[in-house]
Design a protein around this motif. Structure first.
Motif, PDB file in Angstrom:
ATOM      1  N   LEU A  25      32.067   1.998 -37.385  1.00 35.78           N
ATOM      2  CA  LEU A  25      32.961   2.970 -36.769  1.00 35.78           C
ATOM      3  C   LEU A  25      32.774   2.954 -35.260  1.00 35.78           C
ATOM      4  CD1 LEU A  25      31.435   4.555 -39.429  1.00 35.78           C
ATOM      5  CD2 LEU A  25      33.358   6.081 -39.007  1.00 35.78           C
ATOM      6  N   LEU A  26      33.849   3.167 -34.547  1.00 33.65           N
ATOM      7  CA  LEU A  26      33.777   3.469 -33.125  1.00 33.65           C
ATOM      8  C   LEU A  26      33.853   4.982 -33.012  1.00 33.65           C
ATOM      9  CD1 LEU A  26      35.950   0.681 -31.471  1.00 33.65           C
ATOM     10  CD2 LEU A  26      33.543   1.179 -31.019  1.00 33.65           C
ATOM     11  N   THR A  27      32.700   5.572 -32.793  1.00 32.04           N
ATOM     12  CA  THR A  27      32.570   7.035 -32.839  1.00 32.04           C
ATOM     13  C   THR A  27      32.714   7.618 -31.446  1.00 32.04           C
ATOM     14  OG1 THR A  27      31.061   6.814 -34.694  1.00 32.04           O
ATOM     15  CG2 THR A  27      31.086   8.927 -33.559  1.00 32.04           C
ATOM     16  N   SER A  28      33.512   8.654 -31.346  1.00 26.43           N
ATOM     17  CA  SER A  28      33.736   9.316 -30.068  1.00 26.43           C
ATOM     18  C   SER A  28      32.537  10.197 -29.725  1.00 26.43           C
ATOM     19  CB  SER A  28      35.018  10.158 -30.141  1.00 26.43           C
ATOM     20  OG  SER A  28      35.242  10.813 -28.920  1.00 26.43           O
ATOM     21  N   PHE A  29      31.798   9.805 -28.678  1.00 24.15           N
ATOM     22  CA  PHE A  29      30.602  10.554 -28.278  1.00 24.15           C
ATOM     23  C   PHE A  29      30.876  11.542 -27.150  1.00 24.15           C
ATOM     24  CE2 PHE A  29      28.344   7.803 -30.981  1.00 24.15           C
ATOM     25  CZ  PHE A  29      27.021   8.209 -31.067  1.00 24.15           C
ATOM     26  N   SER A  30      31.911  11.303 -26.357  1.00 25.89           N
ATOM     27  CA  SER A  30      32.240  12.227 -25.276  1.00 25.89           C
ATOM     28  C   SER A  30      33.666  11.999 -24.830  1.00 25.89           C
ATOM     29  CB  SER A  30      31.284  12.059 -24.087  1.00 25.89           C
ATOM     30  OG  SER A  30      31.434  10.783 -23.503  1.00 25.89           O
ATOM     31  N   ARG A  31      34.201  13.005 -24.153  1.00 26.60           N
ATOM     32  CA  ARG A  31      35.563  12.911 -23.651  1.00 26.60           C
ATOM     33  C   ARG A  31      35.726  13.844 -22.465  1.00 26.60           C
ATOM     34  NH1 ARG A  31      39.555  15.689 -28.014  1.00 26.60           N
ATOM     35  NH2 ARG A  31      41.061  14.992 -26.443  1.00 26.60           N
ATOM     36  N   PHE A  32      36.725  13.569 -21.653  1.00 25.68           N
ATOM     37  CA  PHE A  32      37.130  14.478 -20.585  1.00 25.68           C
ATOM     38  C   PHE A  32      38.635  14.310 -20.356  1.00 25.68           C
ATOM     39  CE2 PHE A  32      38.001  15.909 -16.307  1.00 25.68           C
ATOM     40  CZ  PHE A  32      37.293  17.100 -16.270  1.00 25.68           C
ATOM     41  N   PRO A  33      39.390  15.405 -20.285  1.00 22.97           N
ATOM     42  CA  PRO A  33      38.970  16.796 -20.320  1.00 22.97           C
ATOM     43  C   PRO A  33      38.395  17.208 -21.681  1.00 22.97           C
ATOM     44  CG  PRO A  33      41.170  16.580 -19.389  1.00 22.97           C
ATOM     45  CD  PRO A  33      40.828  15.264 -20.018  1.00 22.97           C
ATOM     46  N   LEU A  34      37.545  18.219 -21.660  1.00 19.13           N
ATOM     47  CA  LEU A  34      36.931  18.719 -22.880  1.00 19.13           C
ATOM     48  C   LEU A  34      37.918  19.587 -23.645  1.00 19.13           C
ATOM     49  CD1 LEU A  34      33.529  19.826 -21.315  1.00 19.13           C
ATOM     50  CD2 LEU A  34      34.036  17.649 -22.424  1.00 19.13           C
ATOM     51  N   ASN A  35      37.749  19.611 -24.967  1.00 19.99           N
ATOM     52  CA  ASN A  35      38.545  20.546 -25.756  1.00 19.99           C
ATOM     53  C   ASN A  35      37.657  21.699 -26.187  1.00 19.99           C
ATOM     54  OD1 ASN A  35      36.922  19.454 -27.709  1.00 19.99           O
ATOM     55  ND2 ASN A  35      38.560  18.646 -28.972  1.00 19.99           N
ATOM     56  N   GLU A  36      38.254  22.700 -26.794  1.00 19.64           N
ATOM     57  CA  GLU A  36      37.509  23.899 -27.170  1.00 19.64           C
ATOM     58  C   GLU A  36      36.934  23.809 -28.583  1.00 19.64           C
ATOM     59  OE1 GLU A  36      40.132  27.162 -26.648  1.00 19.64           O
ATOM     60  OE2 GLU A  36      40.258  26.952 -24.454  1.00 19.64           O
ATOM     61  N   GLY A  37      37.195  22.694 -29.263  1.00 22.32           N
ATOM     62  CA  GLY A  37      36.698  22.551 -30.623  1.00 22.32           C
ATOM     63  C   GLY A  37      35.285  22.016 -30.670  1.00 22.32           C
ATOM     64  N   LYS A  38      34.889  21.544 -31.841  1.00 21.53           N
ATOM     65  CA  LYS A  38      33.539  21.036 -32.042  1.00 21.53           C
ATOM     66  C   LYS A  38      33.540  19.532 -32.262  1.00 21.53           C
ATOM     67  CE  LYS A  38      31.647  25.327 -33.957  1.00 21.53           C
ATOM     68  NZ  LYS A  38      30.911  25.941 -35.091  1.00 21.53           N
ATOM     69  N   ASP A  39      34.534  18.871 -31.726  1.00 23.41           N
ATOM     70  CA  ASP A  39      34.581  17.421 -31.862  1.00 23.41           C
ATOM     71  C   ASP A  39      35.108  16.800 -30.576  1.00 23.41           C
ATOM     72  OD1 ASP A  39      37.609  16.811 -32.068  1.00 23.41           O
ATOM     73  OD2 ASP A  39      37.332  18.431 -33.511  1.00 23.41           O
TER      74      ASP A  39
END
Length: 351
Positions: free
Chosen positions: A244-258
């Motif tokens: 799997l290519l797992t999403s470890f971080s992102r920007f902009p951030l969302n308000e969820g838990k993923d």
């Protein structure tokens, strides 16, 4: 999230190189550039371009008169004195006529010309520094199996505990005979709670996507960029390896838990990120025909060692077209990998 350090670094590089441009690079300029700068500095000191041009016009008129005077008094002089005076006279005449030829008709045009020369020199200096990255990354390195194992252990994902629909989808993905019409049928959401990293480690990974999304506007122009960092992990399901290519971080951030969706490796119609990882290098794709997505363009960067993918998204069409080259790829790939390794290595030290 703190102010982007990279934005400050960009300004610092431009400031420092601009200051150096006034002194150290003088020896790198051509004779024409040096003379133009000398004239410009004289005009700037006397604060009037029109006055300078009037003086230049007077000199141009005076030169023929001086020639006439020289012709009148020359017969009484020695031949070597005549030659010396004639040589000086010709040099001054040529210099004045050359200045009159290269000098623009108004000060604004002249100022623009000098500014252009300085910007060219500044760009060359910056390019020479960035070119060092091409010396570091000459070939695509082999797969980093050690990192793959280490990062896989950081994700607490028990596939057998997933919902039946998710397990059925994974079974289809690992089935060699399966074919998918839409790559969106191969994604899955993994909660950040499943990623066993310290708060500090997660924050560092978030900082990576924040910094790179802010730098994208300098590299590619425009606004509205976002970034997501995928790392490659391997798990076991039904006695088979599932990558799997797992999403470890992102920007902009969302308000969820993923951090958004992760992608399962499959045959047939792979996702953009998996296609880029398997092929290496980078991939540019357009998604403006899919209104359900929040971006119109995507740039996927394969990280050295095939440890993962950096995905940059833009809400403008063809944002990355014609703006990618080997040096830009090396900069993004090498720096992202180094930052990821630094964040993950701290986790290993805590253990």
């Amino acid at each position: 999230m703190s102010h982007s350090k990279n934005e400050g670094l960009v300004r610092e590089i431009l400031k420092n190189n601009s200051q150096v441009e006034n002194i150290l690079n003088e020896f790198d300029k051509s004779e024409t550039q040096r003379y133009r700068d000398t004239i410009f500095n004289y005009i700037k000191k006397h604060n009037t371009y029109l006055s300078f041009r009037n003086k230049l016009l007077v000199i141009q008129v005076a030169i023929p008169l001086l020639g006439s005077i020289f012709a009148i008094f020359a017969p009484s002089l020695d031949i070597w004195v005549k030659l010396l005076i004639l040589l000086v006279y010709l040099m001054i005449s040529l210099l004045v006529f050359w200045i009159a030829k290269v000098l623009p008709e108004d000060f604004d045009k002249f100022n623009q010309e000098v500014t252009r020369l300085k910007l060219v020199n500044l760009s060359e200096r910056l390019a020479s520094k960035i070119a060092l990255f091409d010396k570091i990354f000459e070939e695509e390195p082999e797969e980093d199996i050690i990192f793959l194992k280490m990062i896989s252990d950081c994700v607490d994902l028990d596939i057998s505990s997933l919902t039946e629909s998710e397990k059925n989808m994974i079974s289809r993905c690992i089935n060699p005979s399966s074919r998918f019409e839409n790559s969106r049928e191969t994604n899955i959401t993994i909660s950040t709670e499943k990623i066993n990293m310290s708060k500090s480690g997660k924050e560092k990974l978030k900082q990576i996507t924040y910094e790179l999304s802010s730098l994208a506007q300098y590299m590619f122009g425009g606004k509205g960029y976002s970034a997501k960092l995928y790392l490659r992990i391997s798990k076991e399901f039904e006695n088979k390896d599932v990558e799997l290519l797992t999403s470890f971080s992102r920007f902009p951030l969302n308000e969820g838990k993923d951090n958004g969706t992760s992608w399962i490796k499959t045959r047939g119609n792979p996702s953009i990120v998996w296609e880029c990882l398997e092929r290496g290098g980078y991939k540019i794709a357009h998604t403006h025909e899919r209104p359900e997505l929040y971006y119109d363009s995507v740039l996927a960067i394969c990280l050295p060692g095939r440890i993962g993918i950096l995905a940059l998204h833009a809400d403008q069409k063809e944002a990355f077209d014609g703006k990618m080259d080997k040096t830009t790829y090396n900069l993004l790939a090498l720096s992202t990998r180094q930052l990821v390794l630094e964040a993950i290595s701290e986790e290993g030290e805590r253990e």
